[in-house]
Scaffold this active site. Structure first.
Site, short mmCIF file in Angstrom:
data_model
loop_
_atom_site.label_atom_id
_atom_site.label_comp_id
_atom_site.label_asym_id
_atom_site.label_seq_id
_atom_site.Cartn_x
_atom_site.Cartn_y
_atom_site.Cartn_z
N CYS A 91 16.78 -4.30 -41.43
CA CYS A 91 15.66 -4.49 -40.52
C CYS A 91 15.42 -5.98 -40.31
CB CYS A 91 14.42 -3.77 -41.06
SG CYS A 91 13.06 -4.81 -41.51
N GLU A 92 15.25 -6.35 -39.06
CA GLU A 92 15.16 -7.78 -38.76
C GLU A 92 13.81 -8.38 -39.15
OE1 GLU A 92 15.97 -8.12 -34.60
OE2 GLU A 92 13.90 -7.78 -34.02
N HIS A 93 12.84 -7.55 -39.46
CA HIS A 93 11.53 -8.09 -39.84
C HIS A 93 11.45 -8.44 -41.32
CE1 HIS A 93 10.20 -5.56 -36.20
NE2 HIS A 93 10.38 -6.81 -35.84
N HIS A 94 12.22 -7.73 -42.14
CA HIS A 94 12.13 -7.96 -43.59
C HIS A 94 13.47 -8.24 -44.25
CE1 HIS A 94 8.62 -5.41 -42.47
NE2 HIS A 94 7.99 -6.25 -43.27
N GLN A 132 15.39 -0.21 -35.32
CA GLN A 132 16.01 1.08 -35.06
C GLN A 132 15.98 1.45 -33.56
OE1 GLN A 132 14.77 4.21 -37.77
NE2 GLN A 132 15.31 5.79 -36.28
N HIS A 160 13.49 3.50 -44.08
CA HIS A 160 13.37 2.04 -44.10
C HIS A 160 12.84 1.57 -45.45
CE1 HIS A 160 13.74 1.21 -39.63
NE2 HIS A 160 13.77 2.52 -39.70
N CYS A 162 11.82 -1.26 -46.25
CA CYS A 162 10.63 -2.13 -46.13
C CYS A 162 9.36 -1.30 -46.12
CB CYS A 162 10.73 -3.03 -44.90
SG CYS A 162 10.84 -2.17 -43.34
ZN LIG Z 1 11.12 -3.97 -41.97
#
Ligand SMILES: [Zn+2]
Length: 201
Positions: A91-94, A132, A160, A162
Site C-alpha cells: 500500500c502506497e500510504h503505509h 487497490q 491490508h 495497515c
Molecule cells: Zn495503507
C-alpha cells in the site's frame, strides 16, 4: 563527535552510500532505538533492500514487455475467466503489504491473451506502490487496450496489513474492488454471468 555526512560517505564507502536503500534502513533501525550493528540486524539493511527491490520490480516492466506479443486471434467469443490469481502488493500510504486474489474476465472480440499472461499482468501492477482501486482499474484498462475485447471485468479481494496490524476493529475485513468495462458495465446479463462464474468452483 559526529562526522559530517560527506566524510562518512567518503570513508565508509558503499555501505553508507545514500543512494542505496540499505543506508536509509540502517538509519530507520537506529531511529526506532535499535543497534544496527547487533548481530541479527547487521545484514538486515541489505536484505531489506533486496526484498524491497523485488517487491517493487513492477516499475521495471511494462504491459508490452509482460505480454511479449502473446495475443492470439481466435473465433472464440465466450467469456474467458481467470479466477483466484494470488498477488502481494504494497500500500502506497503505509508501505505495508496488502494481498489477496484477483479475478479477471473478458469477452473476446477476435483476440485472446495467453493464459499465463493475465497472472503476469496482475503481478506487474501488484509489484509497485499501490492502492487497490487503482490496481484494479489498471489491470482492466491494460487488457482493454491490448486486445480490445467486448468488455473486461476485474474484481480484487484483499487484506491490508495497515488496517489489520494497527486497528482492533477491522482485523478480518476484506476489501473488495471492481472495475467493469464495456459489456461488463453496460449489459446486466454479461455482468451476472461473470459474477456467477466467480461463485462456482
Ligand atoms: Zn495503507
Amino acid at each position: 563527535m559526529t562526522k559530517p555526512t560527506e566524510e562518512i560517505l567518503l570513508t565508509d564507502g558503499k555501505e553508507l552510500d545514500a543512494r542505496r536503500i540499505a543506508c536509509h534502513v540502517r538509519e530507520i533501525i537506529k531511529l526506532v532505538g535499535e543497534d544496527p550493528n547487533r548481530e541479527g540486524l547487521r545484514k538486515t539493511p541489505e536484505r531489506f533492500e533486496k526484498a524491497f527491490k523485488y517487491l517493487t520490480s513492477g516499475y521495471h516492466q511494462n504491459v508490452d514487455h509482460v505480454l511479449n506479443g502473446a495475443t492470439f486471434s481466435v473465433a472464440y467469443d465466450e467469456m474467458v475467466v481467470v479466477k483466484d490469481i494470488e498477488f502481494f502488493s504494497l500500500c502506497e500510504h503505509h508501505l505495508l503489504p496488502f494481498f489477496g486474489k484477483a479475478h479477471v474476465a473478458y469477452l473476446p472480440n477476435k483476440r485472446v491473451l495467453g493464459l499465463s499472461k493475465i497472472a503476469r499482468l496482475v503481478n506487474m501492477f501488484a509489484r509497485r506502490l499501490q492502492i487497490q482501486e487503482r490496481m484494479t482499474s489498471q489491470i482492466a484498462e491494460a487488457i482493454q487496450e491490448k486486445i480490445s475485447p467486448e468488455g473486461v471485468g476485474v474484481i480484487i479481494e484483499a487484506r491490508h496489513l495497515c488496517m489489520q496490524m494497527r486497528g482492533v476493529e477491522k482485523q478480518n475485513s476484506v476489501m473488495k474492488t471492481s472495475c467493469l468495462l464495456g459489456t461488463f458495465k453496460e449489459d446486466a446479463r454479461t455482468r451476472s454471468e461473470f459474477l456467477s462464474l466467480l461463485v462456482g468452483t
